[in-house]
Scaffold this active site. Structure first.
Site, PDB file in Angstrom:
ATOM      1  N   LYS A   1      29.253 -47.313   0.936  1.00 43.61           N
ATOM      2  CA  LYS A   1      28.367 -48.480   0.992  1.00 43.61           C
ATOM      3  C   LYS A   1      29.195 -49.759   1.148  1.00 43.61           C
ATOM      4  O   LYS A   1      28.859 -50.633   1.951  1.00 43.61           O
ATOM      5  CB  LYS A   1      27.479 -48.533  -0.263  1.00 43.61           C
ATOM      6  CG  LYS A   1      26.436 -47.423  -0.273  1.00 43.61           C
ATOM      7  CD  LYS A   1      25.735 -47.230  -1.599  1.00 43.61           C
ATOM      8  CE  LYS A   1      24.851 -45.977  -1.543  1.00 43.61           C
ATOM      9  NZ  LYS A   1      24.174 -45.637  -2.796  1.00 43.61           N
TER      10      LYS A   1
ATOM     11  N   GLN B   1      24.294 -47.553  -8.808  1.00 42.95           N
ATOM     12  CA  GLN B   1      24.437 -46.173  -8.353  1.00 42.95           C
ATOM     13  C   GLN B   1      23.931 -45.206  -9.421  1.00 42.95           C
ATOM     14  O   GLN B   1      24.279 -45.321 -10.592  1.00 42.95           O
ATOM     15  CB  GLN B   1      25.918 -45.899  -8.012  1.00 42.95           C
ATOM     16  CG  GLN B   1      26.155 -44.555  -7.339  1.00 42.95           C
ATOM     17  CD  GLN B   1      25.495 -44.422  -5.967  1.00 42.95           C
ATOM     18  OE1 GLN B   1      25.324 -45.404  -5.247  1.00 42.95           O
ATOM     19  NE2 GLN B   1      25.104 -43.221  -5.613  1.00 42.95           N
TER      20      GLN B   1
ATOM     21  N   ASP C   1      17.447 -51.124  -3.047  1.00 44.87           N
ATOM     22  CA  ASP C   1      17.301 -49.667  -3.108  1.00 44.87           C
ATOM     23  C   ASP C   1      15.823 -49.266  -3.164  1.00 44.87           C
ATOM     24  O   ASP C   1      15.471 -48.112  -2.935  1.00 44.87           O
ATOM     25  CB  ASP C   1      17.983 -49.139  -4.392  1.00 44.87           C
ATOM     26  CG  ASP C   1      19.134 -48.193  -4.089  1.00 44.87           C
ATOM     27  OD1 ASP C   1      19.236 -47.715  -2.945  1.00 44.87           O
ATOM     28  OD2 ASP C   1      19.930 -47.940  -5.004  1.00 44.87           O
TER      29      ASP C   1
HETATM   30  N1  GUN Z   1      22.241 -41.673  -6.076  1.00 49.29           N
HETATM   31  C1  GUN Z   1      21.913 -40.771  -5.119  1.00 49.29           C
HETATM   32  N2  GUN Z   1      21.286 -41.379  -4.087  1.00 49.29           N
HETATM   33  C2  GUN Z   1      21.213 -42.679  -4.402  1.00 49.29           C
HETATM   34  C3  GUN Z   1      20.666 -43.822  -3.744  1.00 49.29           C
HETATM   35  O1  GUN Z   1      20.113 -43.752  -2.640  1.00 49.29           O
HETATM   36  N3  GUN Z   1      20.795 -44.994  -4.402  1.00 49.29           N
HETATM   37  C4  GUN Z   1      21.384 -45.080  -5.619  1.00 49.29           C
HETATM   38  N4  GUN Z   1      21.438 -46.270  -6.204  1.00 49.29           N
HETATM   39  N5  GUN Z   1      21.887 -44.063  -6.255  1.00 49.29           N
HETATM   40  C5  GUN Z   1      21.801 -42.865  -5.649  1.00 49.29           C
END
Ligand code: GUN
Length: 301
Positions: free
Chosen positions: A53, A97, A120
């Site tokens: 990211k 995350q 998100d």
């Molecule tokens: N953990 C697994 N997939 C994701 C996601 O798309 N966003 C976040 N914040 N955590 C995750």
């Protein structure tokens, strides 16, 4: 029939090219889009995702704020970090995350993120928005899947869509987004009896179960579109999805590969949401009579 490949890597690249002009327009007006990524602890998979990211931000001209907190960080400290980022005008998106360490209440943390920065799409406001067909930020993975489906030229209205996996991150929001587009949606999950009985009826099969080899050709209707959201690392180090790609591609009309299908799109849609957030912030600043029409209930949050 051998399926056509839905190339998420190529679509991602094309979308990211398009981001350049938007970033340029924002910067010209004094706004550098910014994304804060919070990682608590040192889950190796999460570290890789967060790294991807942050790298994507760099590539697209988005400023990233990478906040790595130790695994024993108190919930109150995580909440204080979010409060600081909510108030920081240089930050347009905040992502925490998942999964979080067990001593932290994930729901409480997600609800602390300003709805205006919830790129998100996991805040209850955005989740509720999905139910009524009006989110500020659609969650990234289902959003990416929707764009991948669009590249096949298929109108999902009236189609039988089967979503395998009922997570809050993928399965449930995916089902709601396709319902909004008037598909007939079935959600299957770990307790579903005779999965094949459902999947065989799918015109569009979306699999997000985290189980390598779960979907074999006998479970797939001839000519179906198959989207594999799974990312599984095998003992020999190979990364595979949830679908037996080699077998199923002989029955499907379209199929996503793993890697190179849904994965790159998730990160790309995160950047899309961050740019949209920066554009909204600019609009708010520029519009004297701006009314907080998109989030009236949570104004000031
Ligand atoms: N953990 C697994 N997939 C994701 C996601 O798309 N966003 C976040 N914040 N955590 C995750």
């Amino acid at each position: 029939m051998t399926a056509q490949i839905i190339d998420g890597k190529a679509l991602s690249k094309q979308l990211r090219e398009g981001f350049k002009a938007r970033v340029g327009a924002l910067v010209a007006q004094g706004v550098t889009p910014g994304l804060a990524v919070i990682l608590v602890g040192d889950n190796p998979a999460s570290r890789v995702y967060v790294g991807n990211k942050v790298k994507a931000c760099e590539e697209c001209g988005v400023r990233s704020f990478h906040i790595a907190l130790p695994g024993d960080t108190l919930e109150s400290e995580v909440l204080a970090t979010i409060a600081r980022l909510n108030a920081d005008p240089a930050v347009h998106g905040i992502l925490i995350q998942l999964p979080l360490p067990p001593h932290i209440d994930g729901r409480k943390v997600l609800e602390a993120i300003s709805v205006h920065k919830d790129v998100d799409g996991f805040h209850l406001y955005n989740v509720g928005g999905l139910v009524v067909g009006n989110t500020i930020f659609p969650p990234c993975t289902p959003y990416g899947v929707q764009l991948l489906l669009d590249t096949t030229g298929t109108d999902v209205a009236g189609k039988n869509v089967v979503v395998v996996g009922a997570s809050n991150i993928v399965g449930k929001p995916m089902a709601l987004m396709l319902l909004q587009r008037e598909a007939t949606v079935t959600i299957c999950h770990a307790k579903t009896r005779d999965l094949a009985q459902h999947t065989i009826l799918a015109d569009i099969l979306i699999v997000a179960a985290g189980k390598p080899g779960l979907i074999v050709p006998q479970m797939v209707k001839q000519g179906a579109i198959v989207i594999d959201v799974g990312i599984n690392r095998l003992a020999d180090g190979r990364i595979v999805g949830d679908v037996d790609f080699d077998g199923v591609k002989e029955k499907a009309s379209w199929i996503t590969p793993v890697p190179g299908g849904v994965g790159p799109m998730t990160v790309t849609m995160l950047i899309e949401n961050t740019l949209r957030s920066a554009e909204r912030a600019l609009r708010m600043r520029q519009t004297d009579d701006y009314q907080d029409w998109e989030a009236p209930v949570l104004k000031g949050h």
